[in-house]
Design an enzyme around this catalytic site. Structure first.
Site, short mmCIF file in Angstrom:
data_model
loop_
_atom_site.label_atom_id
_atom_site.label_comp_id
_atom_site.label_asym_id
_atom_site.label_seq_id
_atom_site.Cartn_x
_atom_site.Cartn_y
_atom_site.Cartn_z
N SER A 195 50.25 45.96 27.98
CA SER A 195 49.49 46.82 28.89
C SER A 195 50.02 48.24 28.85
O SER A 195 51.22 48.47 28.63
CB SER A 195 49.66 46.27 30.31
OG SER A 195 49.17 47.17 31.26
N TYR A 229 54.89 42.95 37.82
CA TYR A 229 53.91 42.65 36.76
C TYR A 229 54.22 43.46 35.49
O TYR A 229 54.30 42.92 34.39
CB TYR A 229 52.48 42.94 37.24
CG TYR A 229 51.50 42.98 36.08
CD1 TYR A 229 51.13 41.82 35.42
CD2 TYR A 229 51.00 44.21 35.61
CE1 TYR A 229 50.27 41.86 34.33
CE2 TYR A 229 50.14 44.25 34.53
CZ TYR A 229 49.78 43.08 33.88
OH TYR A 229 48.94 43.13 32.79
N LYS A 251 55.54 42.39 31.37
CA LYS A 251 55.00 42.80 30.07
C LYS A 251 56.10 43.47 29.23
O LYS A 251 56.25 43.21 28.04
CB LYS A 251 53.81 43.75 30.26
CG LYS A 251 52.59 43.09 30.89
CD LYS A 251 52.04 41.98 30.01
CE LYS A 251 50.90 41.23 30.65
NZ LYS A 251 50.46 40.06 29.90
P1 NAD Z 1 42.40 37.06 33.49
O1 NAD Z 1 43.15 36.68 34.71
O2 NAD Z 1 40.90 37.12 33.59
O3 NAD Z 1 42.77 36.08 32.28
C1 NAD Z 1 44.04 35.49 32.16
C2 NAD Z 1 43.80 34.01 31.95
O4 NAD Z 1 45.04 33.34 31.79
C3 NAD Z 1 43.08 33.34 33.12
O5 NAD Z 1 41.98 32.63 32.63
C4 NAD Z 1 44.13 32.40 33.73
O6 NAD Z 1 43.54 31.24 34.27
C5 NAD Z 1 45.01 32.13 32.52
N1 NAD Z 1 46.42 31.80 32.82
C6 NAD Z 1 47.32 32.51 33.56
N2 NAD Z 1 48.52 31.92 33.51
C7 NAD Z 1 48.40 30.83 32.73
C8 NAD Z 1 49.30 29.82 32.28
N3 NAD Z 1 50.59 29.81 32.64
N4 NAD Z 1 48.82 28.84 31.47
C9 NAD Z 1 47.52 28.83 31.09
N5 NAD Z 1 46.62 29.75 31.48
C10 NAD Z 1 47.07 30.74 32.28
O7 NAD Z 1 42.97 38.45 32.98
P2 NAD Z 1 42.43 39.41 31.83
O8 NAD Z 1 42.01 40.67 32.47
O9 NAD Z 1 41.53 38.68 30.92
O10 NAD Z 1 43.82 39.71 31.10
C11 NAD Z 1 44.25 39.01 29.96
C12 NAD Z 1 45.64 39.47 29.60
O11 NAD Z 1 45.62 40.87 29.38
C13 NAD Z 1 46.68 39.22 30.70
O12 NAD Z 1 47.90 38.86 30.10
C14 NAD Z 1 46.79 40.59 31.38
O13 NAD Z 1 48.06 40.77 31.97
C15 NAD Z 1 46.58 41.52 30.20
N6 NAD Z 1 46.06 42.84 30.58
C16 NAD Z 1 44.95 42.93 31.37
C17 NAD Z 1 44.47 44.19 31.74
C18 NAD Z 1 43.28 44.34 32.66
O14 NAD Z 1 43.13 45.39 33.29
N7 NAD Z 1 42.39 43.36 32.76
C19 NAD Z 1 45.11 45.34 31.29
C20 NAD Z 1 46.24 45.19 30.47
C21 NAD Z 1 46.70 43.94 30.13
C1 WQD Z 2 41.70 53.12 38.40
C2 WQD Z 2 41.53 54.42 39.19
C3 WQD Z 2 42.67 54.42 41.30
C4 WQD Z 2 40.17 51.31 43.14
C5 WQD Z 2 45.56 48.75 36.88
C6 WQD Z 2 46.94 48.20 36.66
C7 WQD Z 2 47.29 48.24 35.20
C8 WQD Z 2 46.23 47.56 34.33
C9 WQD Z 2 44.84 48.01 34.69
C10 WQD Z 2 46.93 45.34 33.76
C11 WQD Z 2 42.82 54.90 39.85
C12 WQD Z 2 41.18 54.53 41.50
C13 WQD Z 2 40.72 52.23 42.26
C14 WQD Z 2 39.49 51.80 44.31
C15 WQD Z 2 39.95 54.06 43.60
N1 WQD Z 2 46.22 46.15 34.46
N2 WQD Z 2 40.61 53.57 42.48
N3 WQD Z 2 39.41 53.15 44.48
O1 WQD Z 2 45.53 51.44 38.57
O2 WQD Z 2 44.74 52.44 36.38
O3 WQD Z 2 45.51 50.10 36.43
O4 WQD Z 2 44.63 47.98 36.10
O5 WQD Z 2 47.76 45.54 32.93
O6 WQD Z 2 48.52 47.61 35.08
O7 WQD Z 2 47.84 48.97 37.41
O8 WQD Z 2 43.36 50.66 37.49
O9 WQD Z 2 41.12 50.08 38.32
O10 WQD Z 2 43.09 49.86 39.89
O11 WQD Z 2 42.31 52.14 39.23
O12 WQD Z 2 39.84 55.27 43.80
O13 WQD Z 2 38.98 51.03 45.15
O14 WQD Z 2 40.61 54.20 40.25
O15 WQD Z 2 43.36 55.22 42.23
O16 WQD Z 2 42.82 56.30 39.79
P1 WQD Z 2 44.85 51.26 37.28
P2 WQD Z 2 42.44 50.59 38.77
#
Ligand code: NAD
Ligand code: WQD
Length: 337
Positions: free
Chosen positions: A124, A148, A152
């Protein structure tokens, strides 16, 4: 190729599974469904017109994983499984460290035992130290502010150490920026539980009338309109990035961290206005105090992905807003619980 996808029922995983199937790959999915619905797996199968093995299992469960590896001969593994709620991780850090670290360690142990040494890991942009100059490139300083993020960061380190110990491994650490959007079919998408923390699901639910208004967290940031700037990327572009990463891992050993972002930053108000214009809906909002921990702007340098993977994001902000709304309006209750 034959790909094992952990967390394949989740938001990014389901879109990546669909793309892998469309390109003719075979897949097997392992997901505990801790944050996903079985319905997502069904819909991916319907959209692709193909079945695939699905195991409801926790990746920390080594015996369960052994069963999966005993059946399939995998060329590569994509490890999406993980817990991802930043706020929740502050309140229950042990659950996050246990889940995200132990799933990664167990998975690698089983992979090693079966001679499967290619791994694409979901990292991430949150691993970049707040305040580093933007755009963030892969050599920018790292450092996190919540459990969190540290999971990562630590998984990245574990995987780098694994590759040092056994240079046959190929690991790609994909650092996603802010994934939004959905498959244009409107059949799969992001389905957060409870009140969404992330911007786009909240915007879409506000347009639906589920919330009175969006709280824009702060309008005194050092950005073009004072609201926070982020690098939003269409989830289908992310899915394509994973396919490109698999191709790379098939042909290289070692460990590489690679950003998946567009390189373009949009503000909260840019998003609100684009969402209203593209979809012909209203998103009422009020300006609220800053959210603790937020920074002015975060956006990627996408150069390394272009250079190493030959990949770049193709979809526009309008595509992202249209597809998010299509999914949300066709599935007002998500997958239904
Ligand atoms: P998500 O929660 O929709 O998907 C994660 C999946 O993993 C879920 O289906 C959950 O049931 C499964 N899971 C969690 N722990 C598990 C375990 N121990 N065993 C088996 N299954 C398990 O999230 P997403 O948005 O699809 O994210 C996928 C990956 O990408 C995650 O690792 C997340 O941290 C990373 N990521 C997400 C974002 C984002 O903003 N969505 C940003 C950066 C990184
Ligand atoms: C985006 C922008 C808020 C909600 C998070 C995690 C990051 C990654 C992605 C996993 C910011 C603003 C938001 C609201 C708002 N996940 N906002 N009103 O914070 O960039 O990242 O998700 O790895 O780790 O921290 O994403 O969608 O929460 O916010 O004004 O109700 O929207 O302040 O500027 P963020 P976000």
């Amino acid at each position: 190729m034959n790909i094992l996808v952990t967390g394949g029922a989740g938001y990014i995983g389901s879109h990546t599974c669909l793309e892998l199937l469309r390109r003719g790959h075979d897949i097997t999915v392992v997901d505990s469904l801790v944050n996903a619905q079985r319905e997502a797996v069904k819909r991916v199968q319907q959209l692709a017109g193909r079945e695939f093995p699905f195991y409801q299992a926790d990746v920390r469960d080594e015996e369960a994983l052994e069963t999966v590896f005993a059946v399939g001969r995998f060329d590569c593994v994509i490890h999406f499984a993980g817990l991802k709620a930043v706020g929740e991780s502050v309140g229950i850090p042990l659950r996050y460290y246990d889940n995200n670290l132990n799933s990664t360690i167990t998975l690698c142990r089983v992979m090693q035992r079966h001679g499967v040494k290619r791994l694409i890991f979901s990292s991430s942009a949150t691993v970049y130290k707040p305040g580093v100059p933007m755009p963030a490139d892969e050599s920018s300083e790292l450092g996190c502010t919540n459990p969190y993020g540290w999971t990562k960061f630590m998984c990245e380190q574990i995987l780098r150490d694994l590759v040092v110990a056994d240079p046959d491994w190929s690991v790609v650490l994909l650092r996603y920026f802010n994934p939004i959007g959905a498959d244009p079919s409107g059949r799969i998408g992001e389905d957060p539980t409870g009140i969404p923390n992330n911007l786009l699901p909240f915007v879409a639910q506000t347009a639906l009338g589920r919330h009175k208004e969006l709280h824009v967290f702060g309008n005194d940031y050092q950005t073009h309109d004072g609201t926070g700037v982020r690098d939003y990327i269409h989830v289908s572009d992310l899915a394509d990035g994973h396919v490109a990463a698999i191709d790379y891992a098939m042909n290289h050993t070692g460990c590489e961290a690679i950003n998946l972002g567009t390189g373009i930053g949009y503000s909260v108000l840019d998003i609100v206005h684009a969402f209203e214009r593209v979809n012909g809906v209203k998103v009422p909002y009020v300006i609220s105090p800053r959210r603790p921990g937020d920074v002015d702007a975060v956006f990627a340098s996408p150069d390394k992905a272009r250079r190493l993977l030959g990949w770049e994001a193709r979809r526009s902000l309008d595509d992202m807003c249209r597809d998010s709304w299509h999914w949300q309006s066709m599935n007002p209750q998500g997958y239904g619980r």
